[in-house]
Each structure stands twice: as structure tokens, then as C-alpha cells.
Enzyme design. Sequence first.
Site, mmCIF file in Angstrom:
data_model
loop_
_atom_site.group_PDB
_atom_site.id
_atom_site.type_symbol
_atom_site.label_atom_id
_atom_site.label_comp_id
_atom_site.label_asym_id
_atom_site.label_seq_id
_atom_site.Cartn_x
_atom_site.Cartn_y
_atom_site.Cartn_z
ATOM 1 N N TYR A 141 0.845 -1.209 0.000
ATOM 2 C CA TYR A 141 0.000 0.000 0.000
ATOM 3 C C TYR A 141 0.879 1.256 0.000
ATOM 4 O O TYR A 141 0.732 2.155 -0.843
ATOM 5 C CB TYR A 141 -0.913 -0.026 1.229
ATOM 6 C CG TYR A 141 -1.521 1.309 1.554
ATOM 7 C CD1 TYR A 141 -2.421 1.909 0.681
ATOM 8 C CD2 TYR A 141 -1.179 1.987 2.727
ATOM 9 C CE1 TYR A 141 -2.966 3.156 0.980
ATOM 10 C CE2 TYR A 141 -1.725 3.221 3.027
ATOM 11 C CZ TYR A 141 -2.611 3.803 2.151
ATOM 12 O OH TYR A 141 -3.141 5.027 2.434
ATOM 13 N N LEU A 190 -8.086 1.409 14.551
ATOM 14 C CA LEU A 190 -8.188 1.272 16.002
ATOM 15 C C LEU A 190 -9.441 1.935 16.606
ATOM 16 O O LEU A 190 -10.184 1.277 17.339
ATOM 17 C CB LEU A 190 -6.917 1.836 16.669
ATOM 18 C CG LEU A 190 -6.900 1.747 18.197
ATOM 19 C CD1 LEU A 190 -6.916 0.289 18.650
ATOM 20 C CD2 LEU A 190 -5.669 2.464 18.756
ATOM 21 N N GLY A 284 4.231 -5.765 10.459
ATOM 22 C CA GLY A 284 4.433 -4.516 9.708
ATOM 23 C C GLY A 284 4.123 -3.241 10.464
ATOM 24 O O GLY A 284 4.216 -2.158 9.886
HETATM 25 N N1 UFG Z 1 -4.379 -1.699 16.749
HETATM 26 C C1 UFG Z 1 -4.652 -2.539 17.815
HETATM 27 N N2 UFG Z 1 -5.808 -3.258 17.771
HETATM 28 C C2 UFG Z 1 -6.696 -3.195 16.759
HETATM 29 C C3 UFG Z 1 -6.402 -2.330 15.659
HETATM 30 C C4 UFG Z 1 -5.240 -1.587 15.691
HETATM 31 O O1 UFG Z 1 -3.878 -2.648 18.769
HETATM 32 O O2 UFG Z 1 -7.707 -3.894 16.786
HETATM 33 C C5 UFG Z 1 -3.169 -0.896 16.800
HETATM 34 C C6 UFG Z 1 -2.245 -1.113 15.614
HETATM 35 O O3 UFG Z 1 -1.387 -2.190 15.849
HETATM 36 C C7 UFG Z 1 -1.541 0.241 15.546
HETATM 37 C C8 UFG Z 1 -2.581 1.238 16.062
HETATM 38 O O4 UFG Z 1 -3.541 0.474 16.756
HETATM 39 O O5 UFG Z 1 -0.449 0.236 16.415
HETATM 40 C C9 UFG Z 1 -3.272 1.994 14.952
HETATM 41 O O6 UFG Z 1 -3.718 1.053 13.997
HETATM 42 P P1 UFG Z 1 -4.645 1.441 12.758
HETATM 43 O O7 UFG Z 1 -4.888 0.184 11.983
HETATM 44 O O8 UFG Z 1 -5.807 2.231 13.229
HETATM 45 O O9 UFG Z 1 -3.744 2.438 11.939
HETATM 46 P P2 UFG Z 1 -2.279 2.219 11.349
HETATM 47 O O10 UFG Z 1 -1.369 3.061 12.192
HETATM 48 O O11 UFG Z 1 -1.900 0.816 11.153
HETATM 49 O O12 UFG Z 1 -2.538 2.755 9.891
HETATM 50 C C10 UFG Z 1 -2.505 4.076 9.567
HETATM 51 C C11 UFG Z 1 -3.393 4.340 8.358
HETATM 52 C C12 UFG Z 1 -2.867 3.616 7.157
HETATM 53 C C13 UFG Z 1 -1.432 3.942 6.979
HETATM 54 C C14 UFG Z 1 -0.655 3.634 8.221
HETATM 55 C C15 UFG Z 1 0.788 3.990 8.129
HETATM 56 O O13 UFG Z 1 -4.693 3.918 8.630
HETATM 57 O O14 UFG Z 1 -3.587 4.012 6.024
HETATM 58 O O15 UFG Z 1 -1.185 4.390 9.290
HETATM 59 O O16 UFG Z 1 1.545 3.063 8.822
HETATM 60 F F1 UFG Z 1 -0.919 3.232 5.970
#
Ligand code: UFG
Length: 329
Positions: A141, A190, A284
Site C-alpha cells: 500500500y 483502532l 508490519g
Molecule cells: N491496533 C490494535 N488493535 C486493533 C487495531 C489496531 O492494537 O484492533 C493498533 C495497531 O497495531 C496500531 C494502532 O492500533 O499500532 C493503529 O492502527 P490502525 O490500523 O488504526 O492504523 P495504522 O497506524 O496501522 O494505519 C494508519 C493508516 C494507514 C497507513 C498507516 C501507516 O490507517 O492508512 O497508518 O503506517 F498506511
Amino acid sequence: MAILVLGGAGYIGSHTVYELIAAGRDVVVVDNLVTGFQAAVHAKARFYQVDIRDRKAIDQVFEREKIEGVIHFAAFSQVGESMTNPLKYYDNNLAGTTVLLQSMVAHGVDKIVFSSTAAAYGEPERIPIQESDRTVPTSCYGETKLAMEKMMRWTGLAHPMHYVALRYFNACGAHTSGEIGEAHDPETHLIPLILQVPLGKREKISIFGEDYPTKDGTCVRDYIHVSDLAQAHILALDYLMDGGESDVFNLGNGVGFTVKEVIDVARGVTGHPIPAEICPRRAGDPAQLVASSEKAKAVLGWKPEYNRLETIVASAWNWHKAHPNGFGT
Ligand code: UFG
């Protein structure tokens, strides 16, 4: 003259359309409704259900409408899915952007604001992250979004094309009207997942990893309200209209919250105990992602309004409470 918003039925796109209309702009929305919702499109926008890869249909939009600038959100955005189905991401995100840029060049439209991501950086070399930092995406992505940025840069060297790429950190929250908000299927983010617990749609929230080198062992992210992101797109468009050079900007609040802190804030906002369970790390996930947005503030004059996580989560809660099934209700 109108602003063309591709992906204007999606989460950040629909909020940007609302802000554009509130600012008195004429707006045309293109969306294939694969991940977006027609109900999220503002009633005052002219809507075309068109796939960005359909050159003929995109050309027709440019022929019918007088477009002065483009805001491009039309892309797939799930990190996990991009790892299991990378070609789906190359097809929609890169082939779609190729068609869009070809059509813009053919119709003499030379300004585009583009939705990029913190995922373009991959594992950060320092916190807060600056735009000049290393970009080595750790997901397909992020790779496609970075490639889209580069596609615009090279196009701008060959044609009269100016672009602004906005690298968002963690978009969240919902419009104050309560009319639109976050709705993904499946949901992976999250804050909406946490709020499913008080909604009675899930028993507990999983915390992905408690052994990161952070203050409580859980991942740190920079949560930024979707309406603040929307404002940045309008400022970026105006910057290009005023003759600004092509550039890249981070968009975040510059403050990091751990997963446990976000859950605690949601407990306070909802008054629900929200049970949580520690689970293995999600592949990741970098330990910390926090933006320096000084450049957007200095160059675009961006001033995020929602700098308290409580307010951001409360706006999301307001939307999810009223629409427990997203746009399906
Ligand atoms: N998390 C949990 N439990 C859950 C869901 C998420 O502990 O059920 C944690 C994840 O591990 C992460 C944090 O919460 O540490 C935030 O997770 P999100 O999935 O909400 O967001 P991300 O940081 O993974 O993703 C965001 C954007 C993506 C982008 C990314 C860059 O949504 O589009 O940042 O790394 F690519």
C-alpha cells in the site's frame, strides 16, 4: 469552475467535499462506490459513478464539467490486504492514477492535490518524521502511494502539472454535523474498532503487541481529525492556484498516543469499561509514527483545530452511536 474530487464518497474524500461546499466551492465527485458510499456524497455535489481506470468515462467528466483543480483520494488503502493482494493495489492505485493524469494532461487541467500516507516512510529513522526523511515503505500500500507521488513528479517535469502530496498520519473522527463519518468494510482501524465494544458489536478490543519500545509497550500513533485533513486539501489547492510549486507535506497533530492511551480516552468518552486483551504484534506495525507538520503550517497556513484526542474520539462516538451500521442505517 469546479473542483473534481475522485474518491469523494470515501471517508476522507466525503469530509473534504463537505468542507469544499461549506467554503462555497462548486464540486464534482467521481467514485466507483467499491469502498465508498453514495450516502456520503454531499447533496450539493454533482456525482458520477465512474471507475478511475475507465479512460473514456473520465474523459467525459472533464469534457462535461469545467474543472480547475483535482483532489485525488481514489485508491485502495488497507495495508494488510495490500500484502496478500498486491496486484489489486497496483491496478487500482497506479493504473487508476495513470489514467487520471493522462486525462488531465489531455484536457489541460494542471493542478492536483493527492492523498498520500505516513506509510510512505516505512520504519521511521527519527521522531517526529519530516518530509525529507527516508521513504522505504514496508507495505505494498505504502509503495503504491509513494509511486503515485513519483508519477506526479515525473509528469510535472514533462507537462504543465503541479501537485501537492499530503502524507496523512492516523485519520480519525467524524464531521460535527453527525451526517458523515468513518465506515470501512471490513473495519481495521483502532478507534472505530474500540467503539464497537460500547456499541455491543464486539466483546473486547485486541491490543496488537505490548512489547514495543514505548512508554507502555504499545504502539504510538499521531491521530488527526478528518476535518482538519479536509481543510488541508483546500489550503493545498489554493496554494497551487496561487502559483505554489509542487511539494509534499505531512499532516498530523505532532503528538503521539499509545494504543492503551487511546482505549482509556474512549473509556472516558463513552463511559463504558471497554475490556482489552493483549494479542501478538500485527505484522508490519512500526513502534512509533508521529509527524512533524511544521512545513504544512508554515507553507500552507494549516492550523489543525482538533488537537485534543478526547474531542476527536467524541466526534467519532457521536457518529458511530447514531450510525452503528455505518451508511447501512
Ligand atoms: N491496533 C490494535 N488493535 C486493533 C487495531 C489496531 O492494537 O484492533 C493498533 C495497531 O497495531 C496500531 C494502532 O492500533 O499500532 C493503529 O492502527 P490502525 O490500523 O488504526 O492504523 P495504522 O497506524 O496501522 O494505519 C494508519 C493508516 C494507514 C497507513 C498507516 C501507516 O490507517 O492508512 O497508518 O503506517 F498506511
